[in-house]
Design a protein around this motif. Structure first.
Motif, mmCIF file in Angstrom:
data_model
loop_
_atom_site.group_PDB
_atom_site.id
_atom_site.type_symbol
_atom_site.label_atom_id
_atom_site.label_comp_id
_atom_site.label_asym_id
_atom_site.label_seq_id
_atom_site.Cartn_x
_atom_site.Cartn_y
_atom_site.Cartn_z
ATOM 1 N N TYR A 105 54.257 -25.732 -56.925
ATOM 2 C CA TYR A 105 53.176 -25.843 -57.977
ATOM 3 C C TYR A 105 54.378 -27.128 -58.467
ATOM 4 N N GLU A 106 54.843 -27.429 -58.735
ATOM 5 C CA GLU A 106 56.148 -28.931 -58.847
ATOM 6 C C GLU A 106 55.599 -29.885 -58.014
ATOM 7 N N LYS A 107 55.233 -29.525 -56.249
ATOM 8 C CA LYS A 107 54.946 -30.319 -55.533
ATOM 9 C C LYS A 107 53.457 -30.298 -55.457
ATOM 10 N N LEU A 108 52.777 -29.718 -55.919
ATOM 11 C CA LEU A 108 51.027 -29.674 -56.180
ATOM 12 C C LEU A 108 51.037 -30.762 -57.167
ATOM 13 N N SER A 109 51.089 -30.543 -58.710
ATOM 14 C CA SER A 109 50.740 -30.989 -59.623
ATOM 15 C C SER A 109 51.769 -32.881 -59.483
ATOM 16 N N SER A 110 52.854 -32.514 -58.505
ATOM 17 C CA SER A 110 52.978 -34.271 -58.118
ATOM 18 C C SER A 110 51.848 -34.979 -57.508
ATOM 19 N N ALA A 111 51.355 -34.903 -56.364
ATOM 20 C CA ALA A 111 50.639 -34.855 -55.779
ATOM 21 C C ALA A 111 49.357 -35.422 -56.086
ATOM 22 N N VAL A 112 49.003 -34.007 -57.157
ATOM 23 C CA VAL A 112 48.089 -35.070 -58.147
ATOM 24 C C VAL A 112 48.311 -36.077 -58.461
ATOM 25 N N ASP A 113 49.084 -36.337 -59.854
ATOM 26 C CA ASP A 113 49.468 -36.394 -61.056
ATOM 27 C C ASP A 113 51.106 -37.880 -59.917
ATOM 28 N N VAL A 114 50.551 -39.181 -59.618
ATOM 29 C CA VAL A 114 51.529 -39.590 -58.977
ATOM 30 C C VAL A 114 51.812 -40.920 -59.987
ATOM 31 N N LEU A 115 53.296 -40.385 -60.142
ATOM 32 C CA LEU A 115 53.951 -40.861 -61.283
ATOM 33 C C LEU A 115 54.970 -42.548 -60.828
ATOM 34 N N ALA A 116 54.544 -43.468 -61.350
ATOM 35 C CA ALA A 116 55.857 -44.576 -60.733
ATOM 36 C C ALA A 116 57.445 -44.181 -61.042
ATOM 37 N N HIS A 117 57.237 -43.501 -62.494
ATOM 38 C CA HIS A 117 58.843 -42.889 -62.683
ATOM 39 C C HIS A 117 58.926 -41.706 -63.171
ATOM 40 N N GLU A 118 59.565 -41.270 -63.299
ATOM 41 C CA GLU A 118 59.479 -39.761 -63.671
ATOM 42 C C GLU A 118 60.344 -38.816 -63.701
ATOM 43 N N VAL A 119 60.778 -37.398 -64.793
ATOM 44 C CA VAL A 119 61.912 -36.760 -65.187
ATOM 45 C C VAL A 119 61.881 -35.559 -64.084
ATOM 46 N N ASP A 120 62.950 -36.689 -62.816
ATOM 47 C CA ASP A 120 63.372 -35.686 -62.007
ATOM 48 C C ASP A 120 64.289 -34.682 -62.455
ATOM 49 N N GLN A 121 64.412 -33.557 -62.337
ATOM 50 C CA GLN A 121 65.801 -32.253 -62.130
ATOM 51 C C GLN A 121 65.354 -31.137 -61.156
ATOM 52 N N LEU A 181 54.295 -28.474 -66.700
ATOM 53 C CA LEU A 181 54.236 -29.261 -65.245
ATOM 54 C C LEU A 181 54.419 -30.752 -65.033
ATOM 55 N N ALA A 182 53.258 -31.038 -65.064
ATOM 56 C CA ALA A 182 52.748 -32.808 -65.663
ATOM 57 C C ALA A 182 53.505 -32.938 -67.260
ATOM 58 N N LEU A 183 53.414 -32.923 -67.850
ATOM 59 C CA LEU A 183 54.444 -33.174 -69.035
ATOM 60 C C LEU A 183 55.785 -33.431 -69.333
ATOM 61 N N GLU A 184 56.316 -32.045 -68.361
ATOM 62 C CA GLU A 184 57.882 -32.010 -68.273
ATOM 63 C C GLU A 184 58.234 -32.911 -67.384
ATOM 64 N N ARG A 185 57.503 -33.646 -66.220
ATOM 65 C CA ARG A 185 57.536 -34.988 -65.301
ATOM 66 C C ARG A 185 57.507 -35.724 -66.157
ATOM 67 N N ARG A 186 56.931 -35.904 -67.274
ATOM 68 C CA ARG A 186 56.717 -37.233 -68.395
ATOM 69 C C ARG A 186 58.041 -37.217 -69.384
ATOM 70 N N GLY A 187 59.095 -36.088 -68.977
ATOM 71 C CA GLY A 187 60.453 -36.130 -69.893
ATOM 72 C C GLY A 187 59.618 -35.272 -72.121
ATOM 73 N N MET A 188 58.505 -34.486 -71.435
ATOM 74 C CA MET A 188 58.357 -34.514 -72.439
ATOM 75 C C MET A 188 58.682 -32.972 -73.043
ATOM 76 N N ALA A 189 60.111 -32.527 -74.137
ATOM 77 C CA ALA A 189 60.028 -30.927 -74.901
ATOM 78 C C ALA A 189 58.689 -30.380 -74.860
ATOM 79 N N ARG A 190 59.435 -29.348 -74.930
ATOM 80 C CA ARG A 190 58.628 -28.334 -75.320
ATOM 81 C C ARG A 190 57.374 -28.734 -76.320
ATOM 82 N N LYS A 191 58.139 -29.104 -77.977
ATOM 83 C CA LYS A 191 57.550 -29.332 -78.918
ATOM 84 C C LYS A 191 56.644 -30.303 -78.600
#
Length: 251
Positions: A105-121, A181-191
């Motif tokens: 689902y990380e790959k699926l979300s990335s395919a839908v929501d393409v980011l130029a810069h994302e937090v990748d772990q 998934l999409a929000l974590e790729r933007r570097g957003m924590a749970r809170k």
């Protein structure tokens, strides 16, 4: 009026997710794999609960041994236990499926929501955090759903108000899980994610309630899971945390 428009818009993002995976069939098939695994586990668990519900009810109600109507009472408790298990399965299906299939689902979300810069772990670092966040979300779900489950036995209210409130609560937390998934790729924590969704409550509810209602239908949850992930990515990209359009989505 604006809240109603936002709610409707949230529903629309779920159906946009269906449209996206329909146009990209290989991603739909890709996302079905972990959903099928999770669905199989839940089916086995619910069959076990259904066939042993009366025994569990008897174990939980030893105080009813001397009642003349104990069999009826325990049958009702058994039915309530199964329905509670079914509701819990619906609410937790997305979280469990996402945990099983995070790389998918990380790959699926990335395919839908393409980011130029994302937090990748790496996966091995994100999985423990994802499990922890899902457990926290489950705690909040139970905090709301257990009282609602008890209120379900109240005449009239239990058959009218409680199902609506239950769908709203379950829908909101489904949105919490699916947008992770999409929000974590933007570097957003749970809170931060919770705060963002509370600030956009109507859209979050619209999306989540639509998912919740479809997930109630057996096997539809499996088919709809890739669409839910895609729709959540579109919800984040276009409503919750917009970004400039990226390159063309892969076919």
């Amino acid at each position: 009026m604006r809240s109603l428009r936002d709610f409707t818009s949230g529903v629309g993002f779920f159906f946009q997710g269906f449209g996206w995976v329909a146009r990209h069939g290989r991603w739909w098939a890709f996302g079905l794999i972990p959903a099928l695994i999770a669905f199989s586990v839940y089916v086995v668990a619910l069959i076990f609960l259904g066939t042993n519900a009366n025994d569990v009810a008897a174990f939980l109600t030893p105080f009813a041994d001397s009642w003349s109507w104990r069999e009826l009472f325990r049958t009702l408790v058994g039915i309530a236990l199964f329905l509670g298990g079914l509701a819990l399965a619906v609410v937790t299906f997305a979280a469990v499926t996402l945990a099983i299939g995070e790389p998918f689902y990380e790959k699926l979300s990335s395919a839908v929501d393409v980011l130029a810069h994302e937090v990748d772990q790496p996966f091995w670092r994100t999985l423990p955090r994802s499990i922890r966040d899902s457990l926290v979300t489950l705690f909040y779900v139970l905090l709301f759903t257990v009282p609602l489950f008890i209120m379900g036995f109240v005449p009239v209210v239990g058959q009218t108000v409680v199902p609506v409130l239950g769908a709203a609560v379950s829908g909101f937390f489904l949105t919490v899980e699916l947008t992770t998934l999409a929000l974590e790729r933007r570097g957003m924590a749970r809170k931060q994610r919770f705060a963002l969704l509370r600030a956009n409550k109507a859209s979050a509810l619209g999306f989540g309630v639509a998912v919740f209602v479809l997930f109630l239908v057996p096997f539809v949850a499996v088919i709809a899971m890739p669409a839910a992930v895609a729709g959540a990515a579109l919800l984040v990209r276009n409503r919750l945390a917009p970004v400039p359009p990226g390159p063309a989505t892969p076919a």
